[in-house]
Design a protein around this motif. Structure first.
Motif, PDB file in Angstrom:
ATOM      1  N   LYS A 392      57.072  49.539 -39.067  1.00 16.76           N
ATOM      2  CA  LYS A 392      56.297  48.388 -38.599  1.00 16.76           C
ATOM      3  C   LYS A 392      55.321  47.904 -39.671  1.00 16.76           C
ATOM      4  O   LYS A 392      55.147  46.700 -39.884  1.00 16.76           O
ATOM      5  CB  LYS A 392      55.517  48.745 -37.313  1.00 16.76           C
ATOM      6  CG  LYS A 392      56.332  48.724 -36.059  1.00 16.76           C
ATOM      7  CD  LYS A 392      56.882  47.361 -35.716  1.00 16.76           C
ATOM      8  CE  LYS A 392      55.785  46.357 -35.365  1.00 16.76           C
ATOM      9  NZ  LYS A 392      56.382  44.995 -35.220  1.00 16.76           N
ATOM     10  N   ASN A 393      54.675  48.876 -40.359  1.00 13.82           N
ATOM     11  CA  ASN A 393      53.747  48.493 -41.432  1.00 13.82           C
ATOM     12  C   ASN A 393      54.477  47.728 -42.536  1.00 13.82           C
ATOM     13  O   ASN A 393      53.974  46.727 -43.046  1.00 13.82           O
ATOM     14  CB  ASN A 393      53.082  49.736 -42.045  1.00 13.82           C
ATOM     15  CG  ASN A 393      51.901  50.212 -41.212  1.00 13.82           C
ATOM     16  OD1 ASN A 393      51.445  49.484 -40.325  1.00 13.82           O
ATOM     17  ND2 ASN A 393      51.430  51.403 -41.497  1.00 13.82           N
ATOM     18  N   ALA A 394      55.656  48.250 -42.896  1.00  7.67           N
ATOM     19  CA  ALA A 394      56.446  47.580 -43.927  1.00  7.67           C
ATOM     20  C   ALA A 394      56.795  46.168 -43.466  1.00  7.67           C
ATOM     21  O   ALA A 394      56.641  45.181 -44.215  1.00  7.67           O
ATOM     22  CB  ALA A 394      57.709  48.397 -44.215  1.00  7.67           C
ATOM     23  N   THR A 441      43.669  46.105 -42.584  1.00  8.66           N
ATOM     24  CA  THR A 441      43.407  44.841 -43.294  1.00  8.66           C
ATOM     25  C   THR A 441      43.946  43.668 -42.472  1.00  8.66           C
ATOM     26  O   THR A 441      43.851  42.524 -42.889  1.00  8.66           O
ATOM     27  CB  THR A 441      44.101  44.843 -44.680  1.00  8.66           C
ATOM     28  OG1 THR A 441      45.478  45.147 -44.471  1.00  8.66           O
ATOM     29  CG2 THR A 441      43.490  45.856 -45.620  1.00  8.66           C
ATOM     30  N   LYS A 442      44.486  44.026 -41.327  1.00  9.61           N
ATOM     31  CA  LYS A 442      45.071  42.979 -40.494  1.00  9.61           C
ATOM     32  C   LYS A 442      44.018  42.462 -39.529  1.00  9.61           C
ATOM     33  O   LYS A 442      43.543  43.220 -38.656  1.00  9.61           O
ATOM     34  CB  LYS A 442      46.280  43.527 -39.708  1.00  9.61           C
ATOM     35  CG  LYS A 442      47.366  43.988 -40.656  1.00  9.61           C
ATOM     36  CD  LYS A 442      48.336  44.938 -40.010  1.00  9.61           C
ATOM     37  CE  LYS A 442      49.153  45.645 -41.083  1.00  9.61           C
ATOM     38  NZ  LYS A 442      49.943  46.731 -40.551  1.00  9.61           N
ATOM     39  N   SER A 443      43.637  41.203 -39.742  1.00  7.85           N
ATOM     40  CA  SER A 443      42.544  40.680 -38.918  1.00  7.85           C
ATOM     41  C   SER A 443      42.955  40.610 -37.442  1.00  7.85           C
ATOM     42  O   SER A 443      42.166  40.883 -36.546  1.00  7.85           O
ATOM     43  CB  SER A 443      42.110  39.310 -39.428  1.00  7.85           C
ATOM     44  OG  SER A 443      43.248  38.540 -39.727  1.00  7.85           O
ATOM     45  N   LEU A 449      45.017  52.321 -36.513  1.00  9.53           N
ATOM     46  CA  LEU A 449      45.220  53.701 -36.038  1.00  9.53           C
ATOM     47  C   LEU A 449      46.600  54.246 -36.403  1.00  9.53           C
ATOM     48  O   LEU A 449      46.808  55.454 -36.376  1.00  9.53           O
ATOM     49  CB  LEU A 449      45.045  53.762 -34.520  1.00  9.53           C
ATOM     50  CG  LEU A 449      43.629  53.451 -34.030  1.00  9.53           C
ATOM     51  CD1 LEU A 449      43.614  53.370 -32.514  1.00  9.53           C
ATOM     52  CD2 LEU A 449      42.668  54.507 -34.518  1.00  9.53           C
ATOM     53  N   GLY A 450      47.517  53.350 -36.765  1.00 10.31           N
ATOM     54  CA  GLY A 450      48.909  53.744 -37.009  1.00 10.31           C
ATOM     55  C   GLY A 450      49.030  54.874 -38.012  1.00 10.31           C
ATOM     56  O   GLY A 450      49.605  55.926 -37.711  1.00 10.31           O
ATOM     57  N   LEU A 451      48.460  54.698 -39.208  1.00 12.07           N
ATOM     58  CA  LEU A 451      48.616  55.715 -40.249  1.00 12.07           C
ATOM     59  C   LEU A 451      47.794  56.963 -39.941  1.00 12.07           C
ATOM     60  O   LEU A 451      48.208  58.076 -40.270  1.00 12.07           O
ATOM     61  CB  LEU A 451      48.235  55.139 -41.612  1.00 12.07           C
ATOM     62  CG  LEU A 451      49.271  54.176 -42.202  1.00 12.07           C
ATOM     63  CD1 LEU A 451      48.808  53.658 -43.564  1.00 12.07           C
ATOM     64  CD2 LEU A 451      50.641  54.851 -42.354  1.00 12.07           C
TER      65      LEU A 451
HETATM   66 MG   LIG Z   1      50.256  50.021 -38.675  1.00  8.82          MG
END
Ligand SMILES: [Mg+2]
Ligand SMILES: Nc1ncnc2c1ncn2[C@@H]1O[C@H](COP(=O)(O)OP(=O)(O)OP(=O)(O)O)[C@@H](O)[C@H]1O
Length: 493
Positions: A392-394, A441-443, A449-451
């Motif tokens: 998802k991050n990617a 960094t995602k406004s 919390l993901g990582l």
């Molecule tokens: Mg994430």
């Protein structure tokens, strides 16, 4: 702790010593002085008895020789032979101790004494020499009382006593027999006793000094022990408090982790809905198309039995598929606390089943290069969530950067699984913080919390390692799980 050990035995011996010292001091200061006096008196009495005997002997002899008709003075004046005899008689009693034995007589009606006889060999004074002695007072006393008298001569060197014995003839006092004797020997005994008393006093004094020092040291040691005890009690108390605080903090952390997990699950739930939407879009439109077909055919009276059955079967298949998707999602997010056997291949497949549709929809290529054959005994469902997070991050970065030809590459090798993307990587100034909770960094839509959760799952639950680095095109996240053999070895230990 520097433990100070004074055995009980030592303390008892010490107490006994102190008590004995005080008893000894008491004896020396009271009894010995007393004993000294008693010794003197005993010696004196012994001498007295002996001298009294001598004196009586001499006077008896004298009485035998002297007739009552003449005074002793006249008799001795006239009878030189008798005088000589008596002098020799006196001389018999002269010793080193009873050095001077002589007879004096008082002149009638005068306070004057005459020297009559002398037993001392070296000092032969002339007969009837006039004698005004210092001791006249005592002589007068004997003349008055007619009783023997002892007194101490303080005018001579050493300790000298004088015994005065009245010479009675026919109940009349005719003279005084004087015996001067020395108590020097007795004095010696006294001096020995004195030395003994003196050295005892010195000993007591020194002992008291040593005792005081020992007591002082003991007191100091006890104080030190007390301080150490107090300090260790404080430290113990502090440790207890610390332990309690640590436990509280650990509990708080656990609680925080639970909350974070809950939050991230909620976030994932949101994402899941998005993914379900993607998964469902295609079958739903197929169902919709089928129902439109049915509708149209019905309106145009073209419904044939066979094609109706086919369409109905298709709809049934599609709904089955939808239902399976729901089950998949539910299984995926089920938090089973049991370890399960899983390979990286299974992990990738089950995760992609959920996310692939959404990725395809966004034109993101998924490239899989598998080499690993390893089977892991681990928390499979949690692991799937980690992989999903990384994918998802990617996806997020690829969409954010609007990368041309976006791809996500998953490579497995031994116990390693790497997730690459070509999103340009993580800025170096934040790369150390991306695993911190709430760092994002995602406004919008970023909980950060993901990582953090992924790292917790891999490193704390699965005892593995999750790391990141930037490569040419983008970031690479590496999962390293403990190999099963190693794991077993650890367990057998
Ligand atoms: Mg994430
Ligand atoms: N593949 C990646 N490329 C570049 N930056 C990344 C990548 N993966 C994570 N990051 C950075 O790490 C940050 C933290 O990621 P994390 O998954 O913890 O939170 P998030 O993605 O922002 O929020 P959430 O996971 O709740 O959607 C992201 O905000 C992002 O800046």
């Amino acid at each position: 702790m520097n433990k100070i050990f004074i055995s009980k035995k030592v303390i008892y011996v010490f107490y006994i010593f102190v008590v004995m010292l005080f008893v000894y001091a008491f004896v020396v200061f009271t009894q010995f002085e007393h004993t000294k006096h008693s010794i003197r008196e005993v010696l004196f009495d012994k001498n007295k008895e002996y001298i009294d005997n001598i004196a009586q002997n001499i006077v008896n002899n004298l009485q035998k020789e002297v007739t009552p008709l003449q005074s002793l003075k006249t008799k001795l004046q006239n009878d030189k032979k008798l005088r000589k005899k008596l002098e020799q008689n006196l001389e018999l009693f002269v010793t080193k101790k009873y050095r001077y034995i002589y007879i004096v007589t008082k002149e009638k009606n005068k306070k004057r004494f005459l020297f009559l006889l002398d037993g001392a060999k070296e000092d032969k004074s002339d007969f009837l020499e006039e004698f005004i002695p210092l001791k006249m007072k005592k002589w007068l006393e004997v003349y008055q009382t007619k009783q023997p008298l002892f007194f101490q001569n303080k005018d001579t060197d050493g300790l000298w006593m004088t015994y005065l014995y009245p010479v009675m003839i026919q109940n009349k006092i005719e003279g005084i027999l004087a015996i001067d004797f020395s108590l020097t020997e007795e004095k010696n005994i006294e001096s020995i006793l004195d030395v003994f008393i003196q050295s005892s006093k010195t000993f007591i004094f020194l002992s008291l000094l040593v005792l005081s020092i020992v007591l002082l040291l003991l007191f100091y040691e006890m104080k030190k022990t007390k301080i150490i005890k107090e300090q260790s009690a404080k430290i113990r108390q502090f440790n207890v408090t610390l332990q309690k605080r640590i436990e509280e903090e650990v509990e708080k952390n656990r609680e925080k982790d639970r909350q974070i997990l809950e939050q991230s699950r909620l976030a994932q739930l949101g994402e899941m809905l998005g993914m379900i939407a993607h998964q469902w879009r295609q079958p739903l439109s197929a169902i919709s198309a089928a129902s439109i077909t049915l509708n149209m055919k019905a309106q145009m009276d073209m419904l044939e039995k066979q094609s109706t059955i086919e369409i109905a079967d298709k709809i049934a298949d599609l709904t089955q598929h939808l239902s399976k998707t729901i089950d998949d999602f539910r299984d995926f997010f089920k938090n089973t606390k049991e370890k399960k056997e899983i390979t990286y291949h299974e992990l990738i497949n089950t995760t992609l089943e959920i996310v692939e549709a959404s990725l395809k929809n966004k034109n993101i290529d998924v490239i899989i290069e598998e080499e690993s054959q390893e089977v892991f005994q681990t928390y499979a469902n949690e692991l799937k969530q980690v992989l999903l997070n990384l994918i998802k991050n990617a996806e997020d970065i690829l969409l954010e950067k609007k990368v041309e030809k976006p791809y996500i590459k998953i490579i497995t090798q031994g116990n390693r699984l790497k997730v690459y993307d070509n999103g340009g990587g993580i800025p170096e100034d934040i790369i150390d913080k991306i695993f911190d909770p709430y760092f994002s960094t995602k406004s919008l839509n970023g909980t950060g919390l993901g990582l953090y959760m992924s790292k917790t799952i891999i490193e704390e639950h699965c005892q593995g390692k999750l790391s990141v680095k930037n490569e040419k095109d983008g970031a690479v996240f590496t999962i390293e799980l403990p190999s099963r053999e190693k794991d077993e070895k650890d367990n057998n230990r």
